[in-house]
Scaffold this motif. Structure first.
Motif, PDB file in Angstrom:
ATOM      1  N   PRO A  41     113.731  12.175  26.980  1.00 28.29           N
ATOM      2  CA  PRO A  41     113.040  10.972  26.518  1.00 28.29           C
ATOM      3  C   PRO A  41     113.713   9.701  27.035  1.00 28.29           C
ATOM      4  O   PRO A  41     114.902   9.696  27.351  1.00 28.29           O
ATOM      5  N   ILE A  42     112.942   8.648  27.128  1.00 29.46           N
ATOM      6  CA  ILE A  42     113.457   7.331  27.488  1.00 29.46           C
ATOM      7  C   ILE A  42     112.825   6.299  26.562  1.00 29.46           C
ATOM      8  O   ILE A  42     111.776   6.542  25.956  1.00 29.46           O
ATOM      9  N   HIS A  43     113.472   5.139  26.452  1.00 36.41           N
ATOM     10  CA  HIS A  43     112.924   4.033  25.668  1.00 36.41           C
ATOM     11  C   HIS A  43     112.197   3.058  26.592  1.00 36.41           C
ATOM     12  O   HIS A  43     112.650   2.788  27.717  1.00 36.41           O
ATOM     13  N   VAL A  44     111.085   2.550  26.134  1.00 34.52           N
ATOM     14  CA  VAL A  44     110.400   1.447  26.805  1.00 34.52           C
ATOM     15  C   VAL A  44     110.059   0.399  25.749  1.00 34.52           C
ATOM     16  O   VAL A  44     109.878   0.727  24.573  1.00 34.52           O
ATOM     17  N   GLN A  45     109.996  -0.832  26.174  1.00 40.04           N
ATOM     18  CA  GLN A  45     109.702  -1.931  25.241  1.00 40.04           C
ATOM     19  C   GLN A  45     108.487  -2.705  25.730  1.00 40.04           C
ATOM     20  O   GLN A  45     108.439  -3.153  26.876  1.00 40.04           O
ATOM     21  N   LYS A  46     107.538  -2.844  24.842  1.00 37.97           N
ATOM     22  CA  LYS A  46     106.346  -3.634  25.132  1.00 37.97           C
ATOM     23  C   LYS A  46     105.986  -4.397  23.862  1.00 37.97           C
ATOM     24  O   LYS A  46     105.222  -3.928  23.021  1.00 37.97           O
ATOM     25  N   ASP A 130     114.565   1.759  11.865  1.00 41.51           N
ATOM     26  CA  ASP A 130     115.050   3.088  11.494  1.00 41.51           C
ATOM     27  C   ASP A 130     116.384   3.353  12.174  1.00 41.51           C
ATOM     28  O   ASP A 130     116.521   3.184  13.388  1.00 41.51           O
ATOM     29  N   CYS A 131     117.353   3.792  11.390  1.00 39.66           N
ATOM     30  CA  CYS A 131     118.668   4.097  11.951  1.00 39.66           C
ATOM     31  C   CYS A 131     118.592   5.315  12.873  1.00 39.66           C
ATOM     32  O   CYS A 131     119.179   5.325  13.948  1.00 39.66           O
ATOM     33  N   VAL A 132     117.864   6.341  12.447  1.00 41.02           N
ATOM     34  CA  VAL A 132     117.687   7.556  13.237  1.00 41.02           C
ATOM     35  C   VAL A 132     116.208   7.905  13.268  1.00 41.02           C
ATOM     36  O   VAL A 132     115.570   8.004  12.214  1.00 41.02           O
ATOM     37  N   PHE A 133     115.686   8.071  14.475  1.00 41.40           N
ATOM     38  CA  PHE A 133     114.276   8.451  14.620  1.00 41.40           C
ATOM     39  C   PHE A 133     114.239   9.775  15.383  1.00 41.40           C
ATOM     40  O   PHE A 133     114.533   9.829  16.580  1.00 41.40           O
ATOM     41  N   PRO A 134     113.892  10.892  14.721  1.00 46.65           N
ATOM     42  CA  PRO A 134     113.867  12.197  15.391  1.00 46.65           C
ATOM     43  C   PRO A 134     112.646  12.329  16.298  1.00 46.65           C
ATOM     44  O   PRO A 134     111.576  11.786  16.010  1.00 46.65           O
ATOM     45  N   ILE A 135     112.825  13.063  17.383  1.00 48.69           N
ATOM     46  CA  ILE A 135     111.754  13.276  18.353  1.00 48.69           C
ATOM     47  C   ILE A 135     111.608  14.779  18.556  1.00 48.69           C
ATOM     48  O   ILE A 135     112.502  15.428  19.114  1.00 48.69           O
ATOM     49  N   GLU A 139     106.151  19.505  18.691  1.00 48.58           N
ATOM     50  CA  GLU A 139     104.922  19.148  17.983  1.00 48.58           C
ATOM     51  C   GLU A 139     103.834  18.649  18.923  1.00 48.58           C
ATOM     52  O   GLU A 139     102.715  18.404  18.496  1.00 48.58           O
ATOM     53  N   HIS A 140     104.190  18.482  20.210  1.00 43.82           N
ATOM     54  CA  HIS A 140     103.225  17.983  21.195  1.00 43.82           C
ATOM     55  C   HIS A 140     103.035  18.979  22.337  1.00 43.82           C
ATOM     56  O   HIS A 140     102.875  18.596  23.496  1.00 43.82           O
ATOM     57  N   SER A 141     103.098  20.256  21.978  1.00 44.30           N
ATOM     58  CA  SER A 141     102.834  21.357  22.908  1.00 44.30           C
ATOM     59  C   SER A 141     103.854  21.430  24.036  1.00 44.30           C
ATOM     60  O   SER A 141     103.538  21.901  25.136  1.00 44.30           O
ATOM     61  N   LEU A 142     105.086  20.968  23.812  1.00 43.69           N
ATOM     62  CA  LEU A 142     106.165  21.091  24.779  1.00 43.69           C
ATOM     63  C   LEU A 142     107.243  22.008  24.203  1.00 43.69           C
ATOM     64  O   LEU A 142     107.127  22.499  23.089  1.00 43.69           O
ATOM     65  N   SER A 143     108.287  22.242  24.965  1.00 45.25           N
ATOM     66  CA  SER A 143     109.362  23.119  24.509  1.00 45.25           C
ATOM     67  C   SER A 143     110.041  22.531  23.274  1.00 45.25           C
ATOM     68  O   SER A 143     110.294  21.322  23.196  1.00 45.25           O
ATOM     69  N   ASP A 144     110.347  23.399  22.304  1.00 37.95           N
ATOM     70  CA  ASP A 144     110.987  22.946  21.072  1.00 37.95           C
ATOM     71  C   ASP A 144     112.475  23.292  21.043  1.00 37.95           C
ATOM     72  O   ASP A 144     113.107  23.227  19.982  1.00 37.95           O
ATOM     73  N   ARG A 145     113.038  23.637  22.194  1.00 39.76           N
ATOM     74  CA  ARG A 145     114.459  24.003  22.210  1.00 39.76           C
ATOM     75  C   ARG A 145     115.345  22.805  21.880  1.00 39.76           C
ATOM     76  O   ARG A 145     116.292  22.927  21.115  1.00 39.76           O
ATOM     77  N   TYR A 146     115.030  21.646  22.448  1.00 40.59           N
ATOM     78  CA  TYR A 146     115.854  20.465  22.247  1.00 40.59           C
ATOM     79  C   TYR A 146     115.215  19.534  21.209  1.00 40.59           C
ATOM     80  O   TYR A 146     114.007  19.304  21.237  1.00 40.59           O
ATOM     81  N   ILE A 147     116.058  19.016  20.318  1.00 38.10           N
ATOM     82  CA  ILE A 147     115.632  17.981  19.377  1.00 38.10           C
ATOM     83  C   ILE A 147     116.337  16.697  19.781  1.00 38.10           C
ATOM     84  O   ILE A 147     117.562  16.658  19.896  1.00 38.10           O
ATOM     85  N   PHE A 148     115.563  15.663  20.011  1.00 33.33           N
ATOM     86  CA  PHE A 148     116.114  14.387  20.449  1.00 33.33           C
ATOM     87  C   PHE A 148     116.107  13.399  19.286  1.00 33.33           C
ATOM     88  O   PHE A 148     115.238  13.449  18.408  1.00 33.33           O
ATOM     89  N   THR A 165     120.305   4.335  21.427  1.00 31.50           N
ATOM     90  CA  THR A 165     120.721   5.376  22.357  1.00 31.50           C
ATOM     91  C   THR A 165     120.034   6.678  21.990  1.00 31.50           C
ATOM     92  O   THR A 165     119.336   6.753  20.961  1.00 31.50           O
ATOM     93  N   LEU A 166     120.219   7.693  22.797  1.00 29.90           N
ATOM     94  CA  LEU A 166     119.572   8.981  22.569  1.00 29.90           C
ATOM     95  C   LEU A 166     120.622  10.073  22.471  1.00 29.90           C
ATOM     96  O   LEU A 166     121.499  10.191  23.328  1.00 29.90           O
ATOM     97  N   SER A 167     120.537  10.864  21.425  1.00 32.24           N
ATOM     98  CA  SER A 167     121.381  12.049  21.277  1.00 32.24           C
ATOM     99  C   SER A 167     120.482  13.277  21.285  1.00 32.24           C
ATOM    100  O   SER A 167     119.307  13.209  20.910  1.00 32.24           O
ATOM    101  N   THR A 168     121.060  14.395  21.716  1.00 32.69           N
ATOM    102  CA  THR A 168     120.292  15.620  21.898  1.00 32.69           C
ATOM    103  C   THR A 168     120.976  16.777  21.201  1.00 32.69           C
ATOM    104  O   THR A 168     122.203  16.920  21.287  1.00 32.69           O
ATOM    105  N   PHE A 169     120.198  17.594  20.521  1.00 36.19           N
ATOM    106  CA  PHE A 169     120.716  18.803  19.878  1.00 36.19           C
ATOM    107  C   PHE A 169     120.024  20.011  20.486  1.00 36.19           C
ATOM    108  O   PHE A 169     118.795  20.095  20.501  1.00 36.19           O
TER     109      PHE A 169
END
Length: 312
Positions: A41-46, A130-135, A139-148, A165-169
């Motif tokens: 994932p990446i962040h974008v601002q609009k 939000d201090c932490v926003f899970p991704i 839930e969007h028909s992609l691999s569920d191995r990684y939680i961002f 920033t982004l952390s990955t589990f």
């Protein structure tokens, strides 16, 4: 009708990478960097009221900068254009003090870390984000191995351009990775513990598999899947050859979303003989010409001689 929103026509969302709004106040969204391989994932601002348009990817920033210098200041990169089809903001479960206190009691986090997490959490609340926003891409028909996790930092640097920033589990290995690796916070990464706090609170069964490893032992996923691969041979490309090569790479050479664990952790022995895995040329019909096969045999023989010479 679209199975995602139930409003738009099906073609508007199907076949597209997910785009999630994580901060409506500042216009922050999360999108996949690439449409293949591990969906980093990446962040974008609009933010239209403040006229803030920016992307976390350096190539996109360069692209928009060149477009502005060429007289097209409103040109947006691919990721920013996709914010028009973003999913509406849905607030995640808020962090609870009881959860982090329970983590301290179970020895999952120290008292010092608890205080640091609480300080960052309170700063995020004061800014109404939000201090932490899970991704969950699963839930969007992609691999569920990684939680961002998009984690609030309260500062802006090369690794957190928008104050997050982004952390990955990794749910299979139990390892954590944070985008701040390589920065001055590499040894003391609070973002991983904030993400662990949320995971322990909402999905305790996953937090049990977490491995408390140092940042030096955590593999950089993006480096692993998108390392620089040199190409010593650069033929002349025509329009049709580029199309043929692109289709070949897309259909046969893509990195899968969920790499097998043995492929990345188990080292295979060096083969005694080198044999081609493909006998037909992907760019021209029919088998490879004899002169190419002969060249391959000569190259293989020279490599075997080099190996024998090294042993002696």
């Amino acid at each position: 009708m679209c199975h995602i929103c139930g409003i738009h026509e099906k073609e508007q969302h199907d076949g597209q990478e997910p785009m999630l709004c994580i901060d409506p106040k500042n216009g922050l969204h999360v999108n996949t960097k690439h449409s293949h391989g591990i969906r980093l994932p990446i962040h974008v601002q609009k933010c239209i009221p403040e006229r803030l348009y920016d992307c976390e990817v350096d190539e996109c920033r360069d692209f928009m900068s060149i477009a502005a210098q060429s007289g097209n200041p409103g040109k947006e990169c691919y990721h920013l254009e996709r914010t028009r089809k973003a999913h509406a903001y849905i607030p995640p479960a808020a962090l609870k003090n009881e959860s982090v206190i329970e983590m301290v009691g179970k020895g999952l986090i120290s008292t010092c870390r608890q205080q640091q997490c609480m300080t960052v959490y309170q700063r995020a609340n004061s800014e109404e984000v939000d201090c932490v926003f899970p991704i969950f891409w699963g839930e969007h028909s992609l691999s569920d191995r990684y939680i961002f996790f998009s984690v609030y930092t309260g500062e802006k640097d090369s690794w957190c351009k928008f104050g997050r920033t982004l952390s990955t589990f990794d749910t299979k290995t139990g390892k954590w990775h944070c985008q701040c690796i390589g920065s001055k916070n590499r040894i003391s990464c609070i973002h991983r513990y904030l993400s662990m706090w949320w995971l322990f609170q909402e999905h305790p069964h996953l937090a049990k598999n977490a491995v408390d490893t140092s940042n030096e032992d955590i593999e950089d996923i993006e480096e692993m899947v998108s390392g620089n691969l040199g190409m010593p041979y650069q033929p002349e490309y025509t329009h049709s050859s580029v199309i043929t090569m692109t289709n070949y790479l897309w259909n046969f050479k893509r990195i899968p979303e969920d790499l097998p664990r043995d492929l990345t952790k188990t080292e295979k022995p060096v083969p005694e003989n080198f044999e081609p895995t493909e006998t037909n040329c992907p760019y021209c019909p029919g088998p490879c010409p004899p002169e190419l096969n002969n060249a391959f045999v000569l190259t293989t023989q020279s490599m075997e001689r080099s190996a024998q010479f090294a042993e002696t």
